[in-house]
Design a protein around this motif. Sequence first.
Motif, short mmCIF file in Angstrom:
data_model
loop_
_atom_site.label_atom_id
_atom_site.label_comp_id
_atom_site.label_asym_id
_atom_site.label_seq_id
_atom_site.Cartn_x
_atom_site.Cartn_y
_atom_site.Cartn_z
N GLY A 219 0.59 -0.85 -0.17
CA GLY A 219 0.20 -0.23 0.14
C GLY A 219 0.87 0.93 -0.15
O GLY A 219 1.66 1.39 0.97
N LEU A 220 0.97 1.80 -0.88
CA LEU A 220 1.79 3.05 -1.15
C LEU A 220 1.61 4.35 -0.30
O LEU A 220 1.78 4.83 0.08
N ASP A 221 0.20 4.59 0.53
CA ASP A 221 -0.05 5.42 1.60
C ASP A 221 0.78 4.82 2.78
O ASP A 221 1.01 5.55 3.70
N HIS A 222 0.49 3.72 3.17
CA HIS A 222 1.41 2.71 4.20
C HIS A 222 2.97 3.23 4.13
O HIS A 222 3.52 3.79 5.25
N VAL A 223 3.71 2.71 2.74
CA VAL A 223 4.77 3.08 2.75
C VAL A 223 5.29 4.56 3.19
O VAL A 223 6.04 4.95 3.85
N LEU A 224 4.45 5.78 1.81
CA LEU A 224 4.67 6.78 2.52
C LEU A 224 4.55 6.86 4.00
O LEU A 224 5.41 8.26 4.22
N PHE A 225 3.40 6.65 5.06
CA PHE A 225 3.53 7.50 6.30
C PHE A 225 4.70 6.69 6.90
O PHE A 225 4.75 7.42 8.32
N THR A 226 4.87 5.32 6.51
CA THR A 226 6.24 4.76 7.26
C THR A 226 7.28 5.87 7.09
O THR A 226 7.94 5.95 7.95
N LEU A 227 7.57 6.32 5.67
CA LEU A 227 8.47 7.05 5.60
C LEU A 227 8.85 8.27 6.05
O LEU A 227 9.93 8.63 6.85
N GLN A 228 7.72 8.89 6.19
CA GLN A 228 7.59 9.91 6.81
C GLN A 228 7.85 9.95 8.17
O GLN A 228 8.35 11.05 9.05
N ALA A 229 7.45 9.19 8.91
CA ALA A 229 7.74 8.82 10.59
C ALA A 229 9.15 8.50 10.89
O ALA A 229 9.46 9.13 11.58
N LEU A 230 9.74 7.67 9.85
CA LEU A 230 11.51 7.19 9.66
C LEU A 230 12.00 8.81 9.44
O LEU A 230 12.56 8.73 10.52
N TYR A 231 11.63 9.30 9.13
CA TYR A 231 11.96 11.08 8.56
C TYR A 231 11.76 11.66 9.68
O TYR A 231 13.18 12.94 9.70
N ASN A 232 10.68 11.76 10.16
CA ASN A 232 9.96 13.58 11.31
C ASN A 232 11.40 12.43 12.73
O ASN A 232 11.61 13.43 13.03
N GLU A 233 11.56 11.23 12.00
CA GLU A 233 12.12 10.86 13.56
C GLU A 233 13.80 11.09 13.47
O GLU A 233 14.19 11.37 14.79
N THR A 234 14.35 11.07 12.08
CA THR A 234 15.60 10.68 12.62
C THR A 234 16.12 12.24 11.21
O THR A 234 17.29 11.99 11.90
N LYS A 235 15.69 12.15 10.58
CA LYS A 235 15.56 13.41 9.92
C LYS A 235 16.92 13.14 8.84
O LYS A 235 17.58 13.74 8.24
N ASP A 236 16.87 12.00 8.96
CA ASP A 236 17.78 10.99 7.49
C ASP A 236 17.10 11.53 6.25
O ASP A 236 16.63 10.94 5.87
N VAL A 237 18.17 11.75 5.68
CA VAL A 237 17.73 11.59 3.77
C VAL A 237 17.65 11.34 3.36
O VAL A 237 17.03 10.89 2.28
N LYS A 238 17.86 9.42 3.88
CA LYS A 238 17.26 8.10 3.34
C LYS A 238 15.98 7.54 3.39
O LYS A 238 15.57 6.76 2.44
N PHE A 239 15.49 8.34 4.58
CA PHE A 239 14.04 7.53 4.41
C PHE A 239 12.96 8.81 3.82
O PHE A 239 11.66 9.42 4.07
N ARG A 240 13.68 10.11 3.48
CA ARG A 240 12.93 10.84 2.90
C ARG A 240 12.11 10.73 1.58
O ARG A 240 12.39 10.05 0.56
N PRO A 241 10.68 10.58 1.37
CA PRO A 241 9.44 10.57 0.11
C PRO A 241 9.73 11.07 -1.12
O PRO A 241 10.50 12.65 -0.61
N PRO A 242 10.32 10.34 -1.84
CA PRO A 242 9.82 11.41 -3.18
C PRO A 242 8.72 11.70 -3.41
O PRO A 242 7.91 11.03 -3.30
N HIS A 243 8.88 12.90 -4.22
CA HIS A 243 7.74 13.14 -5.22
C HIS A 243 6.76 12.29 -5.71
O HIS A 243 5.30 12.45 -5.40
N LEU A 244 7.35 12.19 -6.06
CA LEU A 244 6.56 10.73 -6.84
C LEU A 244 5.93 9.85 -6.24
O LEU A 244 4.36 9.73 -6.73
N LEU A 245 6.43 9.04 -5.18
CA LEU A 245 5.04 8.63 -3.94
C LEU A 245 4.17 9.65 -3.54
O LEU A 245 2.64 8.84 -3.17
N LYS A 246 4.27 10.28 -3.02
CA LYS A 246 3.48 11.62 -3.05
C LYS A 246 2.29 11.87 -3.65
O LYS A 246 0.55 12.01 -3.41
N GLN A 247 2.91 11.82 -4.87
CA GLN A 247 1.71 12.23 -5.75
C GLN A 247 0.30 11.18 -6.20
O GLN A 247 -0.40 11.23 -6.56
#
Length: 269
Positions: A219-247
């Motif tokens: 589920g792409l919404d689940h993937v986006l939610f998880t990436l956002q949670a990981l990025y917000n927690e770590t600020k690590d760019v490897k977890f930053r969601p791509p624009h294509l996924l958001k779209q």
Amino acid sequence: FFFFFFFYFVFVIGLLLYLQHVVDMFFFFIGGWRQTSSSISPKTPTSLCQSWLVCLVPSLSLDVRLHSMVRFLNGDGSGAKGGAAWGLPLSPDGTPIASTSSNIPITLIASTANRPDRIIGTHFIHPVAIVKSVEVVPGMLTHAEVAAETHRLIHLMGKRSSLVRDVPGMVNNRLTMVFINEAIHALEQRVSSRDEIDIIMRESLMMQKGPLALADLMGLDHVLFTLQALYNETKDVKFRPPHLLKQHVRAGLLGFKTGQGFYIYDAVD
């Protein structure tokens, strides 16, 4: 007589757990059942009785009561202050509560409870009916006895438990999400086509599905939610969601469960 009753009880509970996983898988593959950040607000307190098994057997206490209990928290855990006022109820006998969250720190969840030493994480990896591994995640204040009893319960379910530190993403999400995220970035940057990316990774790593097909299944919404949670927690760019996924998520193209994501599927009723 006591041993007969005990083994009968364990058998019945095991059967109910297995049936629950079968039902989970059925609805997972036909789509629409799994609640994600797009269908339920994580800020809204919801019943701790997320599992029909716990609803059916509310007195179930094989040492650890499994509850999905973190829906009131934001993806980055910032809702914990509101959760503290609400509180995580424990049973009168102090039966531990296990969170199935794979994104929010267990120590943060435990901070909303009156007995943080009784809170532990149990991440059942999807698809639950197939994957035997379960990540067991004690918080900073989790009692060692609670962790030991959690391992015992998971083994009674016929699964394999692995001890994991309370860090963002644990093991499964930490590695899987980077794998999927890089594949989406590669597609967005036109490094190669969708099919070629999946074929290369599937054949080189001997996987059943490539990262893009796997993202669709999750589920792409689940993937986006998880990436956002990981990025917000770590600020690590490897977890930053791509624009294509958001779209894709904005367009409602969530993968297999909606009939289209990176791939197009047969109509899902």
